[in-house]
Each structure stands twice: as structure tokens, then as C-alpha cells.
Design a protein around this motif. Structure first.
Motif, PDB file in Angstrom:
ATOM      1  N   ALA A   4       0.775  -1.185  -0.222  1.00  0.00           N
ATOM      2  CA  ALA A   4      -0.025   0.005   0.067  1.00  0.00           C
ATOM      3  C   ALA A   4       0.876   1.263   0.112  1.00  0.00           C
ATOM      4  N   ASN A   5       1.555   1.381  -1.105  1.00  0.00           N
ATOM      5  CA  ASN A   5       2.555   2.688  -1.227  1.00  0.00           C
ATOM      6  C   ASN A   5       2.314   3.607  -2.356  1.00  0.00           C
ATOM      7  N   CYS A   6       1.236   3.700  -2.883  1.00  0.00           N
ATOM      8  CA  CYS A   6       0.861   4.524  -3.963  1.00  0.00           C
ATOM      9  C   CYS A   6       1.051   5.819  -3.530  1.00  0.00           C
ATOM     10  N   ARG A   7       0.606   6.208  -2.502  1.00  0.00           N
ATOM     11  CA  ARG A   7       0.555   7.768  -1.853  1.00  0.00           C
ATOM     12  C   ARG A   7       2.070   8.094  -1.839  1.00  0.00           C
ATOM     13  N   GLU A   8       2.820   7.214  -1.581  1.00  0.00           N
ATOM     14  CA  GLU A   8       4.260   7.517  -1.185  1.00  0.00           C
ATOM     15  C   GLU A   8       5.014   7.678  -2.732  1.00  0.00           C
ATOM     16  N   ARG A   9       4.316   7.286  -3.597  1.00  0.00           N
ATOM     17  CA  ARG A   9       4.888   7.612  -5.146  1.00  0.00           C
ATOM     18  C   ARG A   9       4.547   8.481  -5.887  1.00  0.00           C
ATOM     19  N   PHE A  10       3.550   9.666  -5.508  1.00  0.00           N
ATOM     20  CA  PHE A  10       3.171  10.462  -6.344  1.00  0.00           C
ATOM     21  C   PHE A  10       4.396  11.190  -6.851  1.00  0.00           C
ATOM     22  N   THR A  11       4.018  11.733  -8.238  1.00  0.00           N
ATOM     23  CA  THR A  11       5.052  12.566  -8.788  1.00  0.00           C
ATOM     24  C   THR A  11       4.825  14.015  -8.845  1.00  0.00           C
ATOM     25  N   ASP A  90      -5.479   2.363  -1.026  1.00  0.00           N
ATOM     26  CA  ASP A  90      -3.866   2.554  -1.608  1.00  0.00           C
ATOM     27  C   ASP A  90      -3.573   1.112  -2.093  1.00  0.00           C
ATOM     28  N   TYR A  91      -3.444   0.065  -1.265  1.00  0.00           N
ATOM     29  CA  TYR A  91      -3.262  -1.235  -1.783  1.00  0.00           C
ATOM     30  C   TYR A  91      -3.818  -1.709  -2.980  1.00  0.00           C
ATOM     31  N   LEU A  92      -5.112  -1.322  -3.093  1.00  0.00           N
ATOM     32  CA  LEU A  92      -5.862  -1.852  -4.240  1.00  0.00           C
ATOM     33  C   LEU A  92      -5.384  -0.980  -5.623  1.00  0.00           C
ATOM     34  N   ARG A 188       3.208  -8.891   8.581  1.00  0.00           N
ATOM     35  CA  ARG A 188       3.312  -8.109   9.665  1.00  0.00           C
ATOM     36  C   ARG A 188       4.633  -7.104   9.730  1.00  0.00           C
ATOM     37  N   THR A 189       5.572  -7.636   9.399  1.00  0.00           N
ATOM     38  CA  THR A 189       6.793  -6.875   9.047  1.00  0.00           C
ATOM     39  C   THR A 189       6.395  -5.658   7.806  1.00  0.00           C
ATOM     40  N   CYS A 190       5.576  -6.043   7.020  1.00  0.00           N
ATOM     41  CA  CYS A 190       5.474  -5.235   5.951  1.00  0.00           C
ATOM     42  C   CYS A 190       4.008  -4.322   6.094  1.00  0.00           C
ATOM     43  N   GLU A 194      -3.135  -6.469   8.734  1.00  0.00           N
ATOM     44  CA  GLU A 194      -4.576  -5.615   8.820  1.00  0.00           C
ATOM     45  C   GLU A 194      -5.221  -5.292   7.530  1.00  0.00           C
ATOM     46  N   ILE A 195      -4.614  -5.089   6.457  1.00  0.00           N
ATOM     47  CA  ILE A 195      -4.965  -4.839   5.024  1.00  0.00           C
ATOM     48  C   ILE A 195      -5.527  -6.003   4.671  1.00  0.00           C
ATOM     49  N   PHE A 196      -4.775  -7.297   4.588  1.00  0.00           N
ATOM     50  CA  PHE A 196      -5.084  -8.649   4.148  1.00  0.00           C
ATOM     51  C   PHE A 196      -6.570  -9.082   4.799  1.00  0.00           C
ATOM     52  N   GLU A 197      -6.609  -8.881   6.374  1.00  0.00           N
ATOM     53  CA  GLU A 197      -7.528  -9.263   7.109  1.00  0.00           C
ATOM     54  C   GLU A 197      -8.772  -8.447   6.343  1.00  0.00           C
ATOM     55  N   LYS A 198      -8.655  -7.211   6.164  1.00  0.00           N
ATOM     56  CA  LYS A 198      -9.793  -6.282   5.522  1.00  0.00           C
ATOM     57  C   LYS A 198     -10.262  -7.044   4.261  1.00  0.00           C
ATOM     58  N   LEU A 199      -9.293  -7.218   3.337  1.00  0.00           N
ATOM     59  CA  LEU A 199      -9.607  -7.714   2.101  1.00  0.00           C
ATOM     60  C   LEU A 199     -10.194  -9.147   2.098  1.00  0.00           C
ATOM     61  N   ALA A 200     -10.080  -9.902   2.972  1.00  0.00           N
ATOM     62  CA  ALA A 200     -10.395 -11.288   3.256  1.00  0.00           C
ATOM     63  C   ALA A 200     -11.911 -11.065   3.610  1.00  0.00           C
ATOM     64  N   ALA A 201     -12.279 -10.152   4.725  1.00  0.00           N
ATOM     65  CA  ALA A 201     -13.622 -10.050   5.432  1.00  0.00           C
ATOM     66  C   ALA A 201     -14.488  -9.403   4.193  1.00  0.00           C
ATOM     67  N   GLY A 202     -14.020  -8.299   3.429  1.00  0.00           N
ATOM     68  CA  GLY A 202     -14.684  -7.570   2.579  1.00  0.00           C
ATOM     69  C   GLY A 202     -14.480  -8.089   1.172  1.00  0.00           C
TER      70      GLY A 202
END
Length: 229
Positions: A4-11, A90-92, A188-190, A194-202
Motif C-alpha cells: 500500500a504505497n501509491c501515496r508515497e510514490r506520487f510525482t 492504496d493497496y488496491l 506483519r513486517t510489511c 490488517e489490510i489482508f484481513e480487511k480484504l478477506a472480510a470484505g
């Protein structure tokens, strides 16, 4: 690995687009530049509906990056749902950016010299995969299942009439693999657990939002054929 790093890579062109779209005076422009240097303020600015409208205003070519383009669209279709989580958006957005290149739709970890092409082969590879490889494969299966059922749902439905797996199969597959990947140390390191759990649940709700995105807002080339077994 998708993060989830799109917001870190805006130009610089991305920031210029936001400023030009939302500024009504020179003073507004300066204020927006200040806001875009602050993470929380930037996130609020990026939710402005005028940005979505501007993407389709004149039909001309855009000069913004894929990561900003997909992030704005994902926020547009998700922020009114129960999954209005910016990190999920961001991840999606990163997922769509990555999978818009067909060569990157294949699994990155099979322990061999070339990537795995089909989901069925990925599942077989899990039998002998190391823990690190298992994480990468499971994350990819979740990503891939969400992508094809979200963006190419009509293709999946059409092929299921000829005996291929249907949408429900890929929903279950994606949901279970996201859940399993969420428990891995790499996740957990990356900061992906939490994002994966939300993707699984939703998963289903996100898939339906991507269906709307695909049907109404973006139209990928028909030659871009997903690798469905």
C-alpha cells in the motif's frame, strides 16, 4: 510484492494536477501545496470529488501517474462503502497498477526459473513451497482472484458456463488466501496483516465495487486477457 504505497510514490506532475484541479486562486494554490506535504491533509484533499470529475472532463490524455489515477478511482468507489479505509484503497490502487502489466500477473514465487502462470499451478506449488514462498504465492492468489473477479467478472462468468471456475470459487479462494497470508510474519513486517484481513472480510463487497469501476469508469483493452485456468 504489492504494498500500500501509491501515496508515497506520487510525482511532481501528480501534485501539479491536484493543485490545478482544486485551486481557484493563487492563494488557494499555495495552500494546497502546503496541504499536500502533510499526510493527513493530503488524504483529505485527495478525496475531493472534483478530482474524479477532472479525470473524465475533456477526454484528453492524462499526465498523471498510474498510481494517482487508480488511487483516485478506488477512493471514489470505496469511500461510500463499509471499506472506506485509505490503506485498503492504496493497496488496491497498487494492485491495479501492477496487474495492468500482464507480465506481472503471474506468481512471483514458485522456486523455479520462471513464474507460475495459472492459479491451479500456484496451488500445487504450495505443497513444496518454503514459508516465504508460501506467503508470496498466497498473497498473489488473493490479489489475482480479486483482480479477475473485479475487473474481468464478465469473462469469469462466461468461462464458467463452459466448466471453468465461477465467481464464487474465486471469491472463496481469494478470501481464504488473504486470510492465511495475513498471519504470516512477512505480512506483519510489511504492515500488510490488517489490510489482508480487511480484504478477506470484505472480498465480495470490494469485488462488486471493482465491477462498478470496470463497467463504468475504466475500460481495459479487450486484448488484455487474464490468465484463467
Amino acid at each position: 510484492m504489492i504494498k500500500a504505497n501509491c501515496r508515497e510514490r506520487f510525482t511532481a506532475a501528480d501534485f501539479d494536477f491536484v493543485v490545478r484541479t482544486l485551486s481557484r486562486s493563487e492563494r488557494d494554490s499555495v495552500n494546497l501545496v502546503d496541504l499536500l506535504t502533510d499526510g493527513a491533509a493530503r488524504d483529505t484533499v485527495l478525496d475531493n470529488p472534483r478530482l474524479v470529475e477532472s479525470l473524465f472532463a475533456d477526454g484528453g490524455p492524462l499526465t498523471i501517474s498510474p498510481q494517482l489515477y487508480f488511487y483516485i478511482l478506488l477512493r471514489h468507489v470505496l469511500k461510500e462503502t463499509a471499506l472506506a479505509d485509505r490503506d485498503v484503497s492504496d493497496y488496491l490502487a497498487s494492485l491495479l497498477e501492477t496487474f495492468s502489466q500482464t507480465a506481472r500477473m503471474r506468481s512471483p514465487a514458485d522456486g523455479h526459473t520462471s513464474p507460475i502462470q495459472y492459479v491451479s499451478d500456484m496451488l500445487i506449488a504450495l505443497r513444496t513451497a518454503s514459508p516465504a514462498q508460501s506467503f508470496l504465492i498466497r498473497a498473489h492468489v488473493g490479489n489475482y482472484s480479486l483482480f479477475i473477479t473485479g475487473i474481468f467478472h464478465e469473462t469469469v462468468q462466461h468461462r464458467s458456463q463452459r466448466g471453468a471456475p465461477d465467481l464464487g470459487y474465486y471469491e472463496d479462494l481469494g478470501r481464504s488466501n488473504f486470510h492465511l497470508a495475513a498471519g504470516h510474519q512477512v505480512a506483519r513486517t510489511c504492515a500488510l496483516s490488517e489490510i489482508f484481513e480487511k480484504l478477506a472480510a470484505g472480498f465480495r463487497e470490494i469485488r462488486l465495487a471493482l465491477n462498478h469501476l470496470s463497467d463504468s469508469l475504466i475500460h481495459l483493452d479487450n486484448a488484455f486477457a487474464p490468465l484463467i485456468p
